[in-house]
Design a protein around this motif. Structure first.
Motif, mmCIF file in Angstrom:
data_model
loop_
_atom_site.group_PDB
_atom_site.id
_atom_site.type_symbol
_atom_site.label_atom_id
_atom_site.label_comp_id
_atom_site.label_asym_id
_atom_site.label_seq_id
_atom_site.Cartn_x
_atom_site.Cartn_y
_atom_site.Cartn_z
ATOM 1 N N ALA A 167 50.141 50.645 52.105
ATOM 2 C CA ALA A 167 48.852 50.864 52.360
ATOM 3 C C ALA A 167 48.556 50.491 53.728
ATOM 4 C CB ALA A 167 48.368 49.821 51.494
ATOM 5 N N GLY A 168 50.272 51.104 54.433
ATOM 6 C CA GLY A 168 49.532 51.273 55.609
ATOM 7 C C GLY A 168 49.872 49.445 55.944
ATOM 8 N N VAL A 169 50.526 49.193 55.864
ATOM 9 C CA VAL A 169 50.840 47.221 56.734
ATOM 10 C C VAL A 169 51.764 48.122 57.509
ATOM 11 C CG1 VAL A 169 51.442 45.287 56.305
ATOM 12 C CG2 VAL A 169 49.970 45.826 54.606
ATOM 13 N N LYS A 170 51.858 47.121 58.695
ATOM 14 C CA LYS A 170 52.831 46.811 59.502
ATOM 15 C C LYS A 170 53.595 45.837 59.536
ATOM 16 C CE LYS A 170 50.256 50.245 63.241
ATOM 17 N NZ LYS A 170 50.811 51.385 63.200
ATOM 18 N N GLY A 171 53.745 44.952 59.384
ATOM 19 C CA GLY A 171 54.903 44.073 58.722
ATOM 20 C C GLY A 171 54.507 43.005 57.834
ATOM 21 N N TRP A 172 54.998 42.482 58.084
ATOM 22 C CA TRP A 172 55.517 41.706 56.715
ATOM 23 C C TRP A 172 56.332 40.403 56.512
ATOM 24 C CZ3 TRP A 172 53.413 42.944 51.805
ATOM 25 C CH2 TRP A 172 53.680 41.973 50.712
ATOM 26 N N ILE A 173 55.895 39.242 57.293
ATOM 27 C CA ILE A 173 56.136 37.790 57.730
ATOM 28 C C ILE A 173 55.743 36.951 55.923
ATOM 29 C CG2 ILE A 173 56.056 36.331 59.654
ATOM 30 C CD1 ILE A 173 54.474 37.757 61.039
ATOM 31 N N VAL A 174 57.153 36.408 56.008
ATOM 32 C CA VAL A 174 56.736 35.513 55.041
ATOM 33 C C VAL A 174 56.914 33.730 55.743
ATOM 34 C CG1 VAL A 174 58.735 34.194 53.583
ATOM 35 C CG2 VAL A 174 58.728 36.808 53.547
ATOM 36 N N GLU A 197 53.943 38.560 71.355
ATOM 37 C CA GLU A 197 53.833 39.141 72.001
ATOM 38 C C GLU A 197 54.125 40.631 70.844
ATOM 39 O OE1 GLU A 197 54.119 39.543 75.073
ATOM 40 O OE2 GLU A 197 53.638 37.235 75.322
ATOM 41 N N THR A 198 54.641 40.517 69.826
ATOM 42 C CA THR A 198 54.376 41.285 68.873
ATOM 43 C C THR A 198 52.752 41.537 68.594
ATOM 44 O OG1 THR A 198 56.912 41.679 68.207
ATOM 45 C CG2 THR A 198 54.847 42.451 66.027
ATOM 46 N N PHE A 199 52.264 40.367 68.266
ATOM 47 C CA PHE A 199 50.516 40.376 68.117
ATOM 48 C C PHE A 199 50.073 40.468 69.254
ATOM 49 C CE2 PHE A 199 50.728 37.293 64.410
ATOM 50 C CZ PHE A 199 51.028 37.697 63.108
ATOM 51 N N LYS A 200 49.840 40.444 70.743
ATOM 52 C CA LYS A 200 49.096 40.677 71.197
ATOM 53 C C LYS A 200 49.181 42.004 71.453
ATOM 54 C CE LYS A 200 49.900 37.086 74.447
ATOM 55 N NZ LYS A 200 50.196 36.119 75.430
ATOM 56 N N LYS A 201 50.542 43.043 71.528
ATOM 57 C CA LYS A 201 50.194 44.501 71.629
ATOM 58 C C LYS A 201 49.441 44.911 70.174
ATOM 59 C CE LYS A 201 55.177 44.592 74.016
ATOM 60 N NZ LYS A 201 56.193 44.600 73.122
ATOM 61 N N LEU A 202 49.820 44.595 69.410
ATOM 62 C CA LEU A 202 49.093 45.218 67.893
ATOM 63 C C LEU A 202 47.341 44.858 68.742
ATOM 64 C CD1 LEU A 202 51.257 44.149 65.371
ATOM 65 C CD2 LEU A 202 51.109 46.723 66.002
ATOM 66 N N ALA A 203 47.229 44.296 69.112
ATOM 67 C CA ALA A 203 45.900 43.584 69.198
ATOM 68 C C ALA A 203 45.047 43.962 70.425
ATOM 69 C CB ALA A 203 45.569 41.720 69.225
ATOM 70 N N MET A 204 45.660 44.982 71.053
ATOM 71 C CA MET A 204 45.698 45.869 71.942
ATOM 72 C C MET A 204 44.966 47.135 71.717
ATOM 73 S SD MET A 204 45.213 43.458 75.098
ATOM 74 C CE MET A 204 45.880 42.573 73.982
ATOM 75 N N ARG A 219 41.719 51.138 54.204
ATOM 76 C CA ARG A 219 41.991 52.723 54.580
ATOM 77 C C ARG A 219 41.966 53.494 53.511
ATOM 78 N NH1 ARG A 219 45.035 49.957 59.264
ATOM 79 N NH2 ARG A 219 46.804 50.036 58.545
ATOM 80 N N GLY A 220 41.235 53.765 52.551
ATOM 81 C CA GLY A 220 40.733 54.319 52.193
ATOM 82 C C GLY A 220 38.972 54.451 51.683
ATOM 83 N N GLU A 221 38.128 53.074 51.523
ATOM 84 C CA GLU A 221 36.874 53.363 51.166
ATOM 85 C C GLU A 221 36.152 53.034 52.736
ATOM 86 O OE1 GLU A 221 34.988 50.091 49.262
ATOM 87 O OE2 GLU A 221 36.802 50.161 47.094
ATOM 88 N N LEU A 222 37.261 52.819 53.950
ATOM 89 C CA LEU A 222 36.747 52.853 55.264
ATOM 90 C C LEU A 222 36.846 53.791 56.053
ATOM 91 C CD1 LEU A 222 36.255 48.704 55.845
ATOM 92 C CD2 LEU A 222 34.354 50.101 55.315
ATOM 93 N N GLY A 223 38.213 53.841 55.611
ATOM 94 C CA GLY A 223 38.688 54.812 56.503
ATOM 95 C C GLY A 223 39.414 54.808 57.481
ATOM 96 N N ASN A 224 39.845 53.257 57.586
ATOM 97 C CA ASN A 224 40.099 53.041 59.170
ATOM 98 C C ASN A 224 41.250 52.500 59.082
ATOM 99 O OD1 ASN A 224 40.575 51.689 61.079
ATOM 100 N ND2 ASN A 224 39.005 49.968 60.774
ATOM 101 N N LYS A 225 42.001 54.125 59.643
ATOM 102 C CA LYS A 225 43.511 54.015 60.432
ATOM 103 C C LYS A 225 44.291 53.392 61.411
ATOM 104 C CE LYS A 225 44.091 57.310 56.290
ATOM 105 N NZ LYS A 225 43.925 56.278 54.861
ATOM 106 N N MET A 226 42.852 52.448 61.767
ATOM 107 C CA MET A 226 43.710 52.191 63.659
ATOM 108 C C MET A 226 43.790 50.371 63.202
ATOM 109 S SD MET A 226 43.167 54.908 64.806
ATOM 110 C CE MET A 226 43.364 54.656 66.803
ATOM 111 N N ILE A 227 43.389 49.823 62.017
ATOM 112 C CA ILE A 227 43.092 48.675 62.452
ATOM 113 C C ILE A 227 44.785 48.347 62.159
ATOM 114 C CG2 ILE A 227 42.337 48.315 60.163
ATOM 115 C CD1 ILE A 227 41.087 45.761 61.765
ATOM 116 N N ASN A 228 45.968 47.590 62.718
ATOM 117 C CA ASN A 228 46.366 47.048 62.499
ATOM 118 C C ASN A 228 47.046 46.016 61.317
ATOM 119 O OD1 ASN A 228 48.853 48.955 64.296
ATOM 120 N ND2 ASN A 228 47.264 47.798 65.719
ATOM 121 N N VAL A 229 47.977 45.319 60.343
ATOM 122 C CA VAL A 229 48.133 45.362 59.107
ATOM 123 C C VAL A 229 49.311 44.671 58.941
ATOM 124 C CG1 VAL A 229 47.091 43.634 57.024
ATOM 125 C CG2 VAL A 229 45.556 45.628 58.164
#
Length: 121
Positions: free
Chosen positions: A97-104, A114-121, A69-79
């Motif tokens: 930091a912009g993390v979209k989700g947290w899976i334990v 399905e969520t992963f597929k949507k975020l990967a598009m 997010r900081g050094e690369l300025g990449n806000k488009m990639i989902n994490v």
């Protein structure tokens, strides 16, 4: 070029998650830690989703996300963080930091596919 990057220092987890996603028809690359993940993100502009562990050697997952997010300025990639870590402080740091989700862990592929597929598009 891959659409999803799986970053985990455990080869077992990395192979399980990447294998499941590949079998589900998704383009997947892997990285062994945050440092390797950061280099792969820099090198592959087609990446849309990173599935990342928190606790890893060389560079932890949250530091990697902060650098993306900081050094690369990449806000488009989902994490999405995939981790055994569940502390509220870690989750807050991830959210900041912009993390979209947290899976334990453990990883339950069908539940998130399905969520992963949507975020990967």
């Amino acid at each position: 070029m891959a659409k999803i990057l799986v970053v985990d220092d455990s080869s077992t987890v990395r192979d399980e998650v990447a294998g499941f996603l590949k079998k589900s028809g998704l383009d997947v690359a892997t990285a062994v830690d945050g440092k390797d993940g950061l280099e792969k993100i820099k090198a592959d502009p087609s990446l849309r989703l990173v599935v990342c562990d928190v606790n890893m050697p060389n560079m932890d997952g949250l530091t990697m996300v902060e650098k993306v997010r900081g050094e690369l300025g990449n806000k488009m990639i989902n994490v999405i963080m995939l981790t055994t870590e569940s502390s509220p402080a870690m989750k807050e740091r991830g959210k900041a930091a912009g993390v979209k989700g947290w899976i334990v862990k453990p990883f339950k592929g069908e539940a998130v596919l399905e969520t992963f597929k949507k975020l990967a598009m």
